[in-house]
Scaffold this active site. Sequence first.
Site, PDB file in Angstrom:
ATOM      1  N   HIS A  36      -4.410  17.947  12.629  1.00 16.83           N
ATOM      2  CA  HIS A  36      -3.345  17.677  13.712  1.00 16.83           C
ATOM      3  C   HIS A  36      -3.136  16.361  14.547  1.00 16.83           C
ATOM      4  O   HIS A  36      -4.364  15.825  14.417  1.00 16.83           O
ATOM      5  CB  HIS A  36      -4.233  18.656  15.095  1.00 16.83           C
ATOM      6  CG  HIS A  36      -4.639  19.662  13.816  1.00 16.83           C
ATOM      7  ND1 HIS A  36      -4.332  21.509  13.958  1.00 16.83           N
ATOM      8  CD2 HIS A  36      -5.498  20.463  13.734  1.00 16.83           C
ATOM      9  CE1 HIS A  36      -5.098  22.313  13.795  1.00 16.83           C
ATOM     10  NE2 HIS A  36      -6.148  21.791  12.975  1.00 16.83           N
ATOM     11  N   TYR A  37      -2.504  16.422  14.813  1.00 17.70           N
ATOM     12  CA  TYR A  37      -2.307  15.183  16.444  1.00 17.70           C
ATOM     13  C   TYR A  37      -2.748  16.052  17.279  1.00 17.70           C
ATOM     14  O   TYR A  37      -1.973  17.688  17.780  1.00 17.70           O
ATOM     15  CB  TYR A  37      -1.120  15.013  16.584  1.00 17.70           C
ATOM     16  CG  TYR A  37       0.332  15.455  16.361  1.00 17.70           C
ATOM     17  CD1 TYR A  37       0.679  16.169  17.593  1.00 17.70           C
ATOM     18  CD2 TYR A  37       1.372  14.820  15.960  1.00 17.70           C
ATOM     19  CE1 TYR A  37       1.998  16.860  17.703  1.00 17.70           C
ATOM     20  CE2 TYR A  37       2.606  15.183  16.283  1.00 17.70           C
ATOM     21  CZ  TYR A  37       2.742  16.230  17.302  1.00 17.70           C
ATOM     22  OH  TYR A  37       3.938  16.718  17.729  1.00 17.70           O
ATOM     23  N   GLU A 101      -8.939  17.014  15.246  1.00 20.56           N
ATOM     24  CA  GLU A 101      -7.185  16.594  16.352  1.00 20.56           C
ATOM     25  C   GLU A 101      -7.610  15.088  15.881  1.00 20.56           C
ATOM     26  O   GLU A 101      -8.792  14.302  16.462  1.00 20.56           O
ATOM     27  CB  GLU A 101      -7.577  17.205  17.567  1.00 20.56           C
ATOM     28  CG  GLU A 101      -7.632  18.832  17.202  1.00 20.56           C
ATOM     29  CD  GLU A 101      -6.087  19.234  17.420  1.00 20.56           C
ATOM     30  OE1 GLU A 101      -4.816  18.212  17.318  1.00 20.56           O
ATOM     31  OE2 GLU A 101      -6.061  20.152  17.889  1.00 20.56           O
ATOM     32  N   HIS A 143      -1.152  20.441  10.207  1.00 19.85           N
ATOM     33  CA  HIS A 143      -0.804  22.105  10.507  1.00 19.85           C
ATOM     34  C   HIS A 143      -0.147  22.888  10.428  1.00 19.85           C
ATOM     35  O   HIS A 143       0.187  23.816   9.978  1.00 19.85           O
ATOM     36  CB  HIS A 143      -1.233  21.413  11.546  1.00 19.85           C
ATOM     37  CG  HIS A 143      -1.822  22.902  12.758  1.00 19.85           C
ATOM     38  ND1 HIS A 143      -1.505  22.857  14.356  1.00 19.85           N
ATOM     39  CD2 HIS A 143      -1.903  23.445  13.005  1.00 19.85           C
ATOM     40  CE1 HIS A 143      -1.617  23.776  15.082  1.00 19.85           C
ATOM     41  NE2 HIS A 143      -1.982  24.387  13.739  1.00 19.85           N
TER      42      HIS A 143
END
Length: 255
Positions: A36-37, A101, A143
């Site tokens: 993810h970011y 993340e 994601h």
Amino acid sequence: MNEPIFAPDFADAAVRVSPNTGERRDGKSVDILLLHYTGMESGQAAEDWLCNPESGVSCHYIVHEDGRVVQMVPEALRAWHAGESRWKGEADINSRSVGIEIVNGGHDYGLPSFPDTQVAAVIRLARDISARHEIMPERVLAHSDVAPGRKRDPGELFPWSILAEGGVGHWIEPSPVRGGRFFSAGDTGQPVEALQSMLALYGYRTAITGVFDEMTTADVAAFQRHFRPQRVDGVADASTVETLHRLLSALPAYA
């Protein structure tokens, strides 16, 4: 009350405990690594949010721009990072994945680049997780792959090719963008059905209907964002179709 302390699964990680976790459901084991970011203004704000009991979200790790890695949820537990998602017919991706993340403002903050130091840290972490859980390269996912149309992270500027050079993920050089025949929203027929079949075979949630509908458009865009990022438009041009076919052909099960 003191927070519970756990030894990090990744030796180089600091620990900051998130309360947003639970047991993995139905005895599922980890076979997906999901990237993810953070999509927030700063890494500190993202880290605080992932540890806030009111947020309802968490991840196993956050990787800051300077390469610092912080673990928030033990890998044995289920973090709340994927949301409503699906891959290869399986829902509840949270119960079968480890979530990373990556600190980056994302689309809402102008799609900043990912610093080299950060990318190197992601590679080290991803290799460690994949080795310990025997995660196949093709199951290192974005994601956006598991939630097309709903999520866009880690985005079309994420350097998947560099990860692949570092031994992380499944990647081939995408076919060049050029003119020629293409399929897009509203098209119907056997070629559309063949495209949908290939997307579903790779893992996307695509329904095989022979109609290039809204779901197919979102799935094509998600595929492009990961594997053909030069143009993300949801249109199945020759470059997109060829890249998808070559990715499938490169899988061990189809070689």
